[in-house]
Scaffold this active site. Sequence first.
Site, PDB file in Angstrom:
ATOM      1  N   ALA A  99       1.096  -1.221  -0.105  1.00  0.00           N
ATOM      2  CA  ALA A  99       0.042  -0.007   0.129  1.00  0.00           C
ATOM      3  C   ALA A  99       0.925   1.317   0.045  1.00  0.00           C
ATOM      4  O   ALA A  99       2.144   1.139  -0.112  1.00  0.00           O
ATOM      5  CB  ALA A  99      -1.009  -0.185   1.210  1.00  0.00           C
ATOM      6  N   ASN A 159       3.393  -8.537  -2.757  1.00  0.00           N
ATOM      7  CA  ASN A 159       2.119  -7.974  -2.052  1.00  0.00           C
ATOM      8  C   ASN A 159       1.080  -8.968  -2.689  1.00  0.00           C
ATOM      9  O   ASN A 159       1.543 -10.014  -3.608  1.00  0.00           O
ATOM     10  CB  ASN A 159       1.912  -6.755  -3.018  1.00  0.00           C
ATOM     11  CG  ASN A 159       0.710  -5.870  -2.636  1.00  0.00           C
ATOM     12  OD1 ASN A 159       0.741  -5.568  -1.754  1.00  0.00           O
ATOM     13  ND2 ASN A 159      -0.450  -6.011  -3.284  1.00  0.00           N
ATOM     14  N   VAL A 196       1.300  -4.060   6.688  1.00  0.00           N
ATOM     15  CA  VAL A 196       0.006  -4.342   6.336  1.00  0.00           C
ATOM     16  C   VAL A 196      -0.920  -3.732   7.346  1.00  0.00           C
ATOM     17  O   VAL A 196      -0.345  -3.490   8.326  1.00  0.00           O
ATOM     18  CB  VAL A 196      -0.362  -5.850   6.018  1.00  0.00           C
ATOM     19  CG1 VAL A 196       0.539  -6.388   4.950  1.00  0.00           C
ATOM     20  CG2 VAL A 196      -0.059  -6.535   7.440  1.00  0.00           C
ATOM     21  N   LYS A 197      -2.198  -3.766   6.956  1.00  0.00           N
ATOM     22  CA  LYS A 197      -3.132  -3.068   8.192  1.00  0.00           C
ATOM     23  C   LYS A 197      -2.978  -3.821   9.456  1.00  0.00           C
ATOM     24  O   LYS A 197      -2.739  -5.005   9.526  1.00  0.00           O
ATOM     25  CB  LYS A 197      -4.640  -3.428   7.587  1.00  0.00           C
ATOM     26  CG  LYS A 197      -5.561  -2.621   8.533  1.00  0.00           C
ATOM     27  CD  LYS A 197      -6.901  -2.593   7.479  1.00  0.00           C
ATOM     28  CE  LYS A 197      -7.820  -1.732   8.077  1.00  0.00           C
ATOM     29  NZ  LYS A 197      -8.465  -2.211   9.259  1.00  0.00           N
ATOM     30  N   ASN A 210       1.071   0.068  12.584  1.00  0.00           N
ATOM     31  CA  ASN A 210       0.557   0.920  14.043  1.00  0.00           C
ATOM     32  C   ASN A 210      -0.161  -0.327  14.839  1.00  0.00           C
ATOM     33  O   ASN A 210      -1.344  -0.312  15.300  1.00  0.00           O
ATOM     34  CB  ASN A 210      -0.613   1.650  14.024  1.00  0.00           C
ATOM     35  CG  ASN A 210       0.076   3.331  13.869  1.00  0.00           C
ATOM     36  OD1 ASN A 210       1.316   3.348  14.602  1.00  0.00           O
ATOM     37  ND2 ASN A 210      -0.561   3.905  13.200  1.00  0.00           N
ATOM     38  N   SER A 264       6.506   6.438  11.940  1.00  0.00           N
ATOM     39  CA  SER A 264       5.770   7.789  12.129  1.00  0.00           C
ATOM     40  C   SER A 264       6.199   8.743  11.014  1.00  0.00           C
ATOM     41  O   SER A 264       7.422   9.093  10.690  1.00  0.00           O
ATOM     42  CB  SER A 264       5.874   8.616  13.471  1.00  0.00           C
ATOM     43  OG  SER A 264       4.935   9.606  13.043  1.00  0.00           O
ATOM     44  N   LYS A 308       5.485   4.314  20.154  1.00  0.00           N
ATOM     45  CA  LYS A 308       4.619   4.975  18.961  1.00  0.00           C
ATOM     46  C   LYS A 308       3.256   5.166  19.347  1.00  0.00           C
ATOM     47  O   LYS A 308       2.448   6.274  19.039  1.00  0.00           O
ATOM     48  CB  LYS A 308       4.620   3.877  17.838  1.00  0.00           C
ATOM     49  CG  LYS A 308       3.940   4.467  16.604  1.00  0.00           C
ATOM     50  CD  LYS A 308       4.135   5.764  16.128  1.00  0.00           C
ATOM     51  CE  LYS A 308       3.596   5.857  14.714  1.00  0.00           C
ATOM     52  NZ  LYS A 308       2.447   6.046  14.574  1.00  0.00           N
ATOM     53  N   HIS A 362       3.179   8.397  21.017  1.00  0.00           N
ATOM     54  CA  HIS A 362       3.339   9.364  20.268  1.00  0.00           C
ATOM     55  C   HIS A 362       1.886   9.745  19.632  1.00  0.00           C
ATOM     56  O   HIS A 362       1.725  10.917  19.348  1.00  0.00           O
ATOM     57  CB  HIS A 362       4.297   9.050  18.949  1.00  0.00           C
ATOM     58  CG  HIS A 362       4.219   9.774  17.850  1.00  0.00           C
ATOM     59  ND1 HIS A 362       3.192   9.697  16.848  1.00  0.00           N
ATOM     60  CD2 HIS A 362       4.936  10.752  17.239  1.00  0.00           C
ATOM     61  CE1 HIS A 362       3.321  10.613  15.857  1.00  0.00           C
ATOM     62  NE2 HIS A 362       4.485  11.099  16.177  1.00  0.00           N
ATOM     63  N   ASN A 363       0.971   8.771  19.203  1.00  0.00           N
ATOM     64  CA  ASN A 363       0.045   9.191  18.689  1.00  0.00           C
ATOM     65  C   ASN A 363      -1.241   9.642  19.609  1.00  0.00           C
ATOM     66  O   ASN A 363      -1.875  10.538  19.175  1.00  0.00           O
ATOM     67  CB  ASN A 363      -0.638   7.759  17.981  1.00  0.00           C
ATOM     68  CG  ASN A 363      -0.113   7.202  16.681  1.00  0.00           C
ATOM     69  OD1 ASN A 363       1.157   7.758  16.368  1.00  0.00           O
ATOM     70  ND2 ASN A 363      -0.839   6.647  15.975  1.00  0.00           N
ATOM     71  N   GLU A 384      -0.398  12.982  19.807  1.00  0.00           N
ATOM     72  CA  GLU A 384      -0.502  13.572  18.327  1.00  0.00           C
ATOM     73  C   GLU A 384      -2.309  13.828  18.547  1.00  0.00           C
ATOM     74  O   GLU A 384      -2.543  15.141  17.787  1.00  0.00           O
ATOM     75  CB  GLU A 384      -0.443  12.482  17.204  1.00  0.00           C
ATOM     76  CG  GLU A 384      -0.949  12.783  15.698  1.00  0.00           C
ATOM     77  CD  GLU A 384      -0.868  11.678  14.853  1.00  0.00           C
ATOM     78  OE1 GLU A 384       0.343  11.224  14.845  1.00  0.00           O
ATOM     79  OE2 GLU A 384      -1.719  11.345  14.177  1.00  0.00           O
ATOM     80  N   HIS A 408     -14.509   1.247  53.109  1.00  0.00           N
ATOM     81  CA  HIS A 408     -13.394   1.065  52.373  1.00  0.00           C
ATOM     82  C   HIS A 408     -12.036   1.779  53.352  1.00  0.00           C
ATOM     83  O   HIS A 408     -11.050   1.540  52.433  1.00  0.00           O
ATOM     84  CB  HIS A 408     -13.499   1.800  51.053  1.00  0.00           C
ATOM     85  CG  HIS A 408     -14.500   1.031  50.206  1.00  0.00           C
ATOM     86  ND1 HIS A 408     -14.436  -0.050  49.841  1.00  0.00           N
ATOM     87  CD2 HIS A 408     -16.005   1.444  50.044  1.00  0.00           C
ATOM     88  CE1 HIS A 408     -15.449  -0.713  48.998  1.00  0.00           C
ATOM     89  NE2 HIS A 408     -16.236   0.383  48.947  1.00  0.00           N
TER      90      HIS A 408
HETATM   91  C1  6PG Z   1       1.906   8.920  12.247  1.00  0.00           C
HETATM   92  C2  6PG Z   1       0.500   8.891  12.458  1.00  0.00           C
HETATM   93  C3  6PG Z   1      -0.164   7.671  11.887  1.00  0.00           C
HETATM   94  C4  6PG Z   1      -1.666   7.553  12.060  1.00  0.00           C
HETATM   95  C5  6PG Z   1      -2.545   8.764  11.420  1.00  0.00           C
HETATM   96  C6  6PG Z   1      -3.993   8.551  11.602  1.00  0.00           C
HETATM   97  O1  6PG Z   1       2.675   8.962  13.341  1.00  0.00           O
HETATM   98  O2  6PG Z   1       2.388   8.743  11.006  1.00  0.00           O
HETATM   99  O3  6PG Z   1       0.217   8.766  13.761  1.00  0.00           O
HETATM  100  O4  6PG Z   1       0.560   6.272  12.459  1.00  0.00           O
HETATM  101  O5  6PG Z   1      -2.223   6.377  11.594  1.00  0.00           O
HETATM  102  O6  6PG Z   1      -2.240   9.928  11.870  1.00  0.00           O
HETATM  103  O7  6PG Z   1      -4.407   8.191  13.035  1.00  0.00           O
HETATM  104  P1  6PG Z   1      -5.898   8.359  13.283  1.00  0.00           P
HETATM  105  O8  6PG Z   1      -6.638   7.660  11.995  1.00  0.00           O
HETATM  106  O9  6PG Z   1      -6.218   7.192  14.340  1.00  0.00           O
HETATM  107  O10 6PG Z   1      -6.408   9.678  13.550  1.00  0.00           O
END
Ligand code: 6PG
Length: 500
Positions: free
Chosen positions: A14, A35, A78-79, A106, A132, A204, A207-208, A211, A473
Amino acid sequence: MSEQLSDIGLVGLAVMGQNLALNIADHGFRISVYNRTTATMEKFVAENPNTPGGLAGHASLADFVASLKRPRRVIILVKAGAGTDAVIDQLVPLMEQGDIVIDGGNANWNDTIRREKDLKAKGLRFIGSGVSGGEEGARFGPALMPGGDPAAYKEIEAIWNAIAAKVDAETGKPLEGAAPGKPVVGGVPCATFIGPDGAGHYVKMCHNGIEYGDMQMICEAYWMMSSLLGMSADECGKVFAKWNTGVLDSFLIEITADILQQKDPMTGGSIVDYILDTAGQKGTGKWTSVSALDMGVPAATIAESVFARYLSAIKAERVAAAKILTGPTPAFTGDKEACIQAIHDALYCSKICSYAQGFQLMREAQKEYKWKLNFGEISMIWRGGCIIRARFLQKIKEAFDRNGELANLLLDPYFKSEIDRTQSNWRTVVAEASLNGIPVPTFASALAYYDSYRSLRLPANLLQGQRDFFGAHTYERTDQPRGKFYHIDWPEPGRPQLEM
Ligand code: 6PG
């Protein structure tokens, strides 16, 4: 003549997979690709005939594995979830003792812990690596957060360091300018070994979570300018562009400025005014919040950003409620420029709190999972390549350089002085938002976190009294050492106080 063996292989073409493969090939490594749909692989290889390292496409997984140098190194992109397990199941019978599987998706860290254990039992080595930076990062330099078998990481370290984003050693500024076939030369790579088993994917995930917080806070700043000050998207965009030259300088602020100033190709208006206000998500912010809840870490601002997405998503319910429920109509009479500066400061202070929570979460996780995380290095590799890359991360790195055992970022002298300098504006914004009926869930949550964290006393004394009243308690006493628990025979509800 036998076919030239590849340095590494990649399964899953992908966009992220294709871009990571091209990034690897750009750095002179030969890469085999596979693939599930062969036509995708053939098209990809045909379209990229002249990469420095070379791409070798394979239609069968057995040929793909056979095309790799030993120990074989296979990246799976992959997913996340069942798809990763399915690929691993197909790969295992084709691989040999000591070969290495690298999951760049992820993945949930619990899955990574399980996969590492399962593969180890079969004599294979496993790396769960956070990647990321989205499509662009994968192509020209992501931030990489590998975890798993440290000896296995040694086998891919040169490739990981080569393909990662690079930052200037002194300033921490991302080095830009990579182009197809022309990677950035020099700089410090945004890749470091995070720790055993699921540590890389856990970091990671954090990090998200961070984010999610950053994105929601930026949205709240935009919403205050739009709802309270009546500013157009274009005007807001210009403010964000200005903010991007100061302490908030970051990838997310930069793209926000661009998004807000983008015209809609269909109407010529601002595109954000036509984008439906319902947020999607793939789950990593939720995982971060669930992990915080599980471990008892007050990462309330990060969780609030996940709830804000959920609230946005119940659009039909909100539309119905908007017709029934009332609140104040926003009206602003003060100094517009001062208010914009206050919104900037509210965003800045909230961001500091959200990062403080994210790092506290990682600190707790390392105890829980027996990892030894290096927070200075984690903030260092987040300076470039990743979605949360920001000038701010350099300051976090410096904070952990000053004190590797820092209990909370808020206690670092730099961040303390920054909050001291800007908190009155933060309070004004949360108050104004409340008085005008504008939701700012992460600004408000971050402020509550800050005020709670700095409180010598909180009303949990009463809460413990309640718990002891209805469930025996027990409670600890203010005038006795910690760890001694007391209970009194409370009167029946509604009865007068017992005489002493
Ligand atoms: C990154 C992002 C990535 C993530 C998207 C969408 O570090 O490149 O975190 O991994 O998949 O930002 O995340 P959501 O669909 O949950 O908003």
